[in-house]
Design a protein around this motif. Structure first.
Motif, short mmCIF file in Angstrom:
data_model
loop_
_atom_site.label_atom_id
_atom_site.label_comp_id
_atom_site.label_asym_id
_atom_site.label_seq_id
_atom_site.Cartn_x
_atom_site.Cartn_y
_atom_site.Cartn_z
N GLU A 1 0.83 -1.21 0.00
CA GLU A 1 0.00 0.00 0.00
C GLU A 1 0.86 1.26 0.00
O GLU A 1 0.54 2.25 -0.65
CB GLU A 1 -0.92 0.00 1.22
N LYS B 1 3.92 1.55 -1.20
CA LYS B 1 4.61 1.68 -2.49
C LYS B 1 3.69 2.22 -3.58
O LYS B 1 4.09 3.03 -4.41
CB LYS B 1 5.17 0.31 -2.91
N TRP B 2 2.42 1.74 -3.59
CA TRP B 2 1.49 2.14 -4.63
C TRP B 2 0.42 3.08 -4.09
O TRP B 2 -0.76 2.94 -4.40
CB TRP B 2 0.83 0.89 -5.24
N LYS B 3 0.85 4.03 -3.28
CA LYS B 3 -0.10 4.94 -2.64
C LYS B 3 -0.81 5.81 -3.67
O LYS B 3 -2.02 6.07 -3.57
CB LYS B 3 0.66 5.83 -1.65
N PRO C 1 -0.90 5.50 -7.50
CA PRO C 1 -0.57 4.96 -8.83
C PRO C 1 -1.23 5.77 -9.94
O PRO C 1 -2.30 6.36 -9.75
CB PRO C 1 -1.14 3.54 -8.76
N VAL D 1 -1.07 2.43 -14.46
CA VAL D 1 -0.58 1.40 -13.52
C VAL D 1 -1.76 0.73 -12.84
O VAL D 1 -1.79 -0.49 -12.66
CB VAL D 1 0.35 2.04 -12.47
N LEU D 2 -2.76 1.53 -12.46
CA LEU D 2 -3.94 1.00 -11.78
C LEU D 2 -4.68 0.00 -12.68
O LEU D 2 -5.08 -1.09 -12.24
CB LEU D 2 -4.87 2.15 -11.41
N MET E 1 -2.55 -3.17 -13.07
CA MET E 1 -2.60 -3.94 -11.82
C MET E 1 -3.93 -4.68 -11.73
O MET E 1 -3.99 -5.86 -11.35
CB MET E 1 -2.45 -2.99 -10.63
N VAL F 1 -5.88 -0.56 -2.53
CA VAL F 1 -5.35 -0.21 -3.86
C VAL F 1 -5.71 -1.29 -4.88
O VAL F 1 -6.09 -0.99 -6.03
CB VAL F 1 -3.82 -0.03 -3.79
N GLN F 2 -5.63 -2.55 -4.49
CA GLN F 2 -5.97 -3.64 -5.40
C GLN F 2 -7.45 -3.64 -5.75
O GLN F 2 -7.82 -3.92 -6.89
CB GLN F 2 -5.56 -4.98 -4.78
#
Length: 295
Positions: A130, A132-134, A136, A140-141, A144, A281-282
């Motif tokens: 979370e 690292k990808w605060k 995106p 990227v989103l 992912m 994030v996911q």
């Protein structure tokens, strides 16, 4: 010190060194509690086995039989009335104390849990993920979300998200006319939205057909008059009033979170819930990707 004991301890030392060499070659992390306990157990077994074995071998070499013989004998072989060795007695007492502790305070109340250790590691990893990808980028989103979808969702919904010929939800459209009519007829409360259950029979006949056709067609053009009843919860634009009711226009983030949290009944059976499986994030990424599937 007796030569037998010295040799036994030397053999134990050789075994311990060999174990350390294997651990180093296999890159085993001794900072891990399980690995460390296993290694210490192996050391204890090696020392006790060779040490005790050497002691008794030396004792057998030098000891002589003495003491009072018991009356019973078997083919001339008898037993001495020696007292119980104090080591045996203390070992028995120690085992009993350990058994009481183990029964009352040890396993299962305070047992090591491999599942708990795994969950702890996953939680720590998700925290780093979370961070690292605060923030995106949209690209990227989406990428992912596609990765998550292909691994977790595609087995039932198909690689293209078309639902495998009706076996699961078709993500290339939000809802079909048949699905909407079924919800109008039977009501809906699978996803636990704040506004609560949608009652059955909110419309029927021609009115239900008109509303279902309008929603399934993407809510374009003038809404049928009956839509006013639906808009009370879903909003005039059908987007769910900020997460109070399901978004009928697209697969928004709130809808994806509700389905992942509660699961959902489908044609091929019950989709299981995945509480805690994905990070925020996911979940956001999965919603972003699903929007790209909608035609």
């Amino acid at each position: 010190m007796n030569s037998f004991i010295v040799k036994g301890l030397v053999l134990a030392g050789v075994l311990i060194v060999a174990t350390l060499v294997v651990i180093k070659q296999m890159h085993i992390d001794l900072s891990d509690p399980v690995n460390l306990i296993t290694f210490l157990g192996a050391v204890a077994i090696a020392v006790l086995t060779f040490g005790v074995g050497a002691k008794y071998m030396a004792q057998m070499k030098t000891d002589t039989a003495s003491g009072e013989l018991a009356e019973e004998n078997w083919d001339g072989i008898g037993e001495y009335k020696n007292e119980l060795p104090s080591g045996w007695a203390w070992s028995y007492v120690g085992v009993m104390i350990w058994a009481i502790w183990y029964f009352l305070w040890g396993y299962p109340l305070n047992a090591y849990s491999q599942i708990g250790e795994y969950n702890k590691e996953v939680k720590n990893y998700q925290k780093k993920f979370e961070a690292k990808w605060k923030n995106p980028s949209p690209e990227v989103l989406r990428d992912m979300g596609e990765s998550i979808f292909l691994v977790q969702c595609a087995p039932c919904h198909g690689e293209t998200g078309d639902g495998l010929d009706g076996k699961a939800q078709d993500f290339t459209s939000r809802m079909t006319k048949e699905q909407i009519l079924a919800v109008i007829k039977s009501g809906q409360h699978q996803l636990m939205y704040p506004l609560g259950a949608m009652p059955a029979g909110m419309a029927s006949g021609k009115q239900a057909e008109e509303v279902a056709a309008w929603i399934a067609g993407g809510m374009k053009g003038k809404a049928p008059a009956t839509w006013a009843t639906c808009a009370g919860c879903h909003g005039q634009d059908g987007k769910g009033n900020g997460g109070s009711a399901p978004d009928l226009a697209e697969y928004d983030e709130t809808l994806v979170k509700h389905v992942l949290k509660h699961g959902k009944k489908g044609i091929i059976g019950q989709m299981p819930a995945f509480p805690g499986r994905f990070t925020p994030v996911q979940e956001k990424a999965l919603a972003a990707y699903l929007k790209t599937l909608k035609q």
